[in-house]
Design an enzyme around this catalytic site. Structure first.
Site, mmCIF file in Angstrom:
data_model
loop_
_atom_site.group_PDB
_atom_site.id
_atom_site.type_symbol
_atom_site.label_atom_id
_atom_site.label_comp_id
_atom_site.label_asym_id
_atom_site.label_seq_id
_atom_site.Cartn_x
_atom_site.Cartn_y
_atom_site.Cartn_z
ATOM 1 C CE LYS A 20 116.502 -16.472 -20.675
ATOM 2 N NZ LYS A 20 117.071 -17.801 -20.932
ATOM 3 C CG ASP A 34 120.898 -6.202 -17.742
ATOM 4 O OD1 ASP A 34 120.394 -7.353 -17.709
ATOM 5 O OD2 ASP A 34 121.671 -5.839 -18.643
ATOM 6 N NE ARG A 72 111.976 -19.006 -20.820
ATOM 7 C CZ ARG A 72 112.978 -19.305 -19.985
ATOM 8 N NH1 ARG A 72 114.078 -19.898 -20.443
ATOM 9 N NH2 ARG A 72 112.886 -19.035 -18.702
ATOM 10 N NE ARG A 112 112.955 -21.925 -13.817
ATOM 11 C CZ ARG A 112 113.690 -21.668 -14.892
ATOM 12 N NH1 ARG A 112 114.943 -22.045 -14.931
ATOM 13 N NH2 ARG A 112 113.186 -21.008 -15.919
ATOM 14 C CG ASP A 135 119.461 -22.312 -11.252
ATOM 15 O OD1 ASP A 135 120.437 -23.015 -10.957
ATOM 16 O OD2 ASP A 135 119.547 -21.314 -11.978
ATOM 17 C CG ASP A 145 116.562 -21.512 -17.818
ATOM 18 O OD1 ASP A 145 115.418 -21.309 -18.262
ATOM 19 O OD2 ASP A 145 116.952 -21.070 -16.725
HETATM 20 P P1 AMP Z 1 120.963 -18.691 -15.894
HETATM 21 O O1 AMP Z 1 122.350 -19.188 -15.646
HETATM 22 O O2 AMP Z 1 120.805 -17.872 -17.134
HETATM 23 O O3 AMP Z 1 119.962 -19.774 -15.815
HETATM 24 O O4 AMP Z 1 120.632 -17.635 -14.708
HETATM 25 C C1 AMP Z 1 120.817 -17.913 -13.354
HETATM 26 C C2 AMP Z 1 120.070 -16.899 -12.524
HETATM 27 O O5 AMP Z 1 120.498 -15.577 -12.817
HETATM 28 C C3 AMP Z 1 118.563 -16.893 -12.718
HETATM 29 O O6 AMP Z 1 117.971 -16.610 -11.488
HETATM 30 C C4 AMP Z 1 118.357 -15.763 -13.705
HETATM 31 O O7 AMP Z 1 117.070 -15.218 -13.608
HETATM 32 C C5 AMP Z 1 119.408 -14.775 -13.268
HETATM 33 N N1 AMP Z 1 119.870 -13.916 -14.362
HETATM 34 C C6 AMP Z 1 120.647 -14.252 -15.416
HETATM 35 N N2 AMP Z 1 120.865 -13.184 -16.203
HETATM 36 C C7 AMP Z 1 120.224 -12.136 -15.640
HETATM 37 C C8 AMP Z 1 120.057 -10.756 -15.981
HETATM 38 N N3 AMP Z 1 120.620 -10.233 -17.071
HETATM 39 N N4 AMP Z 1 119.317 -10.000 -15.164
HETATM 40 C C9 AMP Z 1 118.751 -10.502 -14.052
HETATM 41 N N5 AMP Z 1 118.858 -11.779 -13.683
HETATM 42 C C10 AMP Z 1 119.579 -12.598 -14.459
HETATM 43 MG MG MG Z 2 118.308 -20.344 -15.515
#
Ligand code: AMP
Ligand code: MG
Length: 497
Positions: A117, A129, A180, A187, A260, A270
Site C-alpha cells: 500500500k 498520487d 499488508r 471488498r 469499499d 483500510d
Molecule cells: P480510502 O478512503 O483510503 O479507503 O480510499 C478511497 C479510494 O481512494 C480508494 O480507491 C483508494 O485507492 C483511493 N485513494 C486514496 N488515497 C489515494 C492516493 N493517495 N492515491 C491514489 N488513490 C488513493
Molecule cells: Mg479504502
C-alpha cells in the site's frame, strides 16, 4: 520515476507464489508493477507474522528485501496487479474506485496475499498520487497488529518502509509503503462494481471464487433453498456482525465504513482515521472529515447493516429472489446483539450462562455504560481497573474514575453481588483476558510518528511488542497504559493519508 522491468531487478526469495486472484481474468484488475521509491529504510518489521508466513529471519536484515517490499525489486513468482472495485462512500454511490495506491503481489504458499500500500500510481488512482505518508502507514501497521492482538478479525501488516521522497498532503510529508497481509482483499465494493455495471457473468465468477475459496459451506447449504449466493450473504452478514460487535466491546471506531472499505471476509481493513475511545462517548466521531457523524462510534452497527444491504443488492442478480436476500440479511440482527452481549458479559466477568439473570445482567451493562458516558470515564482504564478489583475488594481505583460516587458504589455492589457465587480467580482471569491493558490510543501513535519522522523507530517497535499481547501486564511499560495527555484531544485525524 520509471517502473522497473529489467531482469536485474528480479529478486528470487525461493518462495512458491500462487496468484489465484490473477486467475479471475482481465476484467478484475490491471497488471502493473509498483513504482520505486528512493533510498528506502525500515520503519517497522513484524517478525512474528513473518515467521507465520515462513519467511526466513535472515531476510529482514537484507537490503534486497527492503527494496522488494518498497516496490523497487520484482519478486520472482508474483503477478502484481491493482484490482478494480466501486462503492458507496458516505452514503452516496461513488462509482468506480479500485486500488488507487495498492498493488497485490500474490499469495504465499500458506494462502495469504501480500499487498503493497502506497506503491505508486495505478489506473484507479483518480486524483491521487498513489502514495501513502509515513504517519498513516505507521498507524495502519500498528493498528492491524493491535486488532490481531485483541483477537479481532483484521488484515495484518508485515512491515513498513519509508523514503524521504516528499508527498504533498495538507503539509509536505514523506512516503511510506505498508506490506499488508490477508487471505483476500476483496471488498463489498468489488461485488457492487460488477453488479452496478451489469456484468453478471463477472459477478458470478467473483462470487463463485469467494465461495469456493473462503465459504465452501455455502456450496452445500441446504437452508436458503440451496441458493449458494443467499448462503454467502448470510455468512458475510454473520462475520461482519461478529467483527463490529468486537469493535463496540473494545471501543474501536473505524472512521470510514464505506462499502469499499468492507472486507468480504469480515476483516477490519483500510485503517485510516480510526480511533480507540479514550473517554467513553457513544457519539464520538473520530474522523474530522465526517462532519455529520455518519460513522460515529454508536452508528457503526447500523452502518454495517446498511453496507450489507448494499452487498445484498449487488448479489441480487445471482440470488434472484428479493425475499431470500432480505431473509439472508436477518442473520446480522441476531448475531450482532448475541455476540456483543457475550463480549460485554465477559468484560464483566460473568462466567455463567445468563439464565434467570439475563435481564439483570443487561441492566448491569446498560447502567455502567450510561455512567461511563455521564462522567466521561476512560473506557479502557475503567475495564482494566475493574478486572483487578472484582469482588468489591480494592474498589477505590475504580471509584476514583467517577464523579458520581453514590452511583458507582451502587453499581459496584450490584456487580459484586452478581459475581459473589462465582470462583473469584476465574472471574478475574476472564476479565483480564477480555479487558486489554494496552490499546493504540491516538496519542501513542502520534508519539511514535513524531519520533519516526526524526528516524527514531524505537517507539514503533515498543508499541508493536505491547499491542501484540495487550492483555499481558508488561511491567515497566505503564506509561503506555495511562490516561491520554490533554493534547490528545487536539489530534485531528482526517481522511488525509
Ligand atoms: P480510502 O478512503 O483510503 O479507503 O480510499 C478511497 C479510494 O481512494 C480508494 O480507491 C483508494 O485507492 C483511493 N485513494 C486514496 N488515497 C489515494 C492516493 N493517495 N492515491 C491514489 N488513490 C488513493
Ligand atoms: Mg479504502
Amino acid at each position: 520515476m520509471t517502473r522497473f522491468t529489467d531482469s536485474q531487478r528480479n529478486l528470487d526469495l525461493g518462495l512458491t507464489w500462487h496468484n489465484s486472484f490473477a486467475g479471475l481474468g482481465d476484467d478484475f484488475y490491471t497488471r502493473l508493477e509498483p513504482q520505486p521509491l528512493p533510498e528506502p529504510y525500515w520503519v517497522g518489521r513484524n517478525l512474528s507474522l513473518a515467521r507465520e508466513l515462513n519467511l526466513n529471519d535472515s531476510w529482514w536484515t537484507s537490503q534486497e528485501l527492503l527494496e522488494a517490499v518498497t516496490g523497487n525489486r520484482h519478486l520472482v513468482g508474483t503477478q502484481a496487479l491493482a484490482s478494480v472495485y466501486s462503492g458507496h462512500q458516505f452514503g452516496q454511490w461513488a462509482g468506480q474506485l479500485g486500488d488507487g495506491r495498492a498493488i497485490l503481489l500474490g499469495e504465499t504458499s500458506c494462502g495469504m496475499e501480500l499487498q503493497l500500500k502506497g506503491s505508486g500510481l495505478t489506473p484507479y488512482s483518480r486524483m491521487g498520487d498513489g502514495r501513502a505518508v509515513l504517519r498513516s502507514s505507521i498507524r495502519e501497521f500498528l493498528c492491524s497488529e493491535a486488532m490481531q492482538g485483541l483477537g479481532i478479525p483484521t488484515s495484518r501488516a508485515l512491515c513498513v518502509t519509508g523514503s524521504d521522497a516528499p508527498v504533498r498532503r495538507e503539509t509536505m510529508e514523506t512516503a511510506a509503503v505498508v506490506t499488508r497481509v490477508a487471505p483476500s482483499f476483496i471488498r463489498f465494493g468489488h461485488f457492487e462494481h460488477f453488479s452496478y455495471s451489469d456484468q453478471r457473468a463477472q459477478l458470478k465468477i467473483l462470487a463463485d471464487y469467494v465461495i469456493d475459496r473462503f465459504y465452501p459451506d455455502c456450496r452445500v447449504a441446504d437452508k436458503f433453498e440451496g441458493n449458494r449466493y443467499a448462503a454467502l450473504l448470510v455468512a458475510v452478514s454473520e462475520r461482519t456482525a461478529k467483527m463490529v460487535a468486537q469493535w463496540q466491546a473494545v471501543g474501536f471506531c473505524h472512521g470510514v465504513m464505506n462499502t469499499d472499505n468492507m472486507s468480504i471476509l469480515g476483516l477490519t481493513i483500510d485503517y485510516g482515521p480510526f480511533q480507540f475511545l479514550d473517554t467513553y462517548n457513544p457519539d464520538h466521531i473520530c474522523n474530522h472529515s465526517d462532519t455529520v457523524g455518519r460513522y460515529a462510534f454508536n452508528k457503526q452497527p447500523n452502518i454495517a447493516y446498511w453496507n450489507l444491504f448494499c452487498l445484498g443488492q449487488a448479489l441480487l442478480p445471482l440470488i434472484e429472489e428479493q425475499e431470500l436476500a432480505i431473509a439472508a440479511l436477518e442473520s446480522f440482527k441476531t448475531v450482532f446483539p448475541a455476540v456483543l452481549e457475550a463480549k460485554m458479559r465477559a468484560k464483566l466477568g460473568l462466567l455463567d450462562s445468563s439464565g434467570d439473570t439475563a435481564n439483570d445482567d443487561r441492566a448491569l451493562i446498560e447502567v455502567i455504560l450510561k455512567l461511563l458516558a455521564k462522567d466521561h470515564v476512560d473506557y479502557t482504564i475503567f475495564w482494566r481497573r475493574l478486572s483487578h478489583c472484582s469482588g468489591a475488594m480494592n474498589a477505590a481505583a475504580v471509584r476514583d474514575l467517577f464523579l458520581d460516587r453514590p452511583a458507582i458504589d451502587a453499581w459496584l455492589l450490584r456487580h459484586a453481588q452478581r459475581t459473589a457465587h462465582l470462583p473469584h480467580n476465574l472471574v478475574t482471569d476472564l476479565m483480564l483476558k477480555t479487558n486489554p491493558k494496552f490499546v493504540l490510543r491516538n496519542h501513542l501513535g502520534e508519539q511514535a510518528i513524531q519520533a519516526a519522522k526524526l528516524k527514531d523507530f524505537s517507539r514503533v517497535d515498543t508499541l508493536l511488542l505491547l499491542l501484540e499481547s495487550p492483555f499481558d501486564e508488561h511491567p515497566g511499560f505503564d506509561e503506555y497504559a495511562g490516561f491520554p495527555p490533554d493534547w490528545a484531544n487536539d489530534i485531528e485525524i482526517s481522511c488525509s493519508s
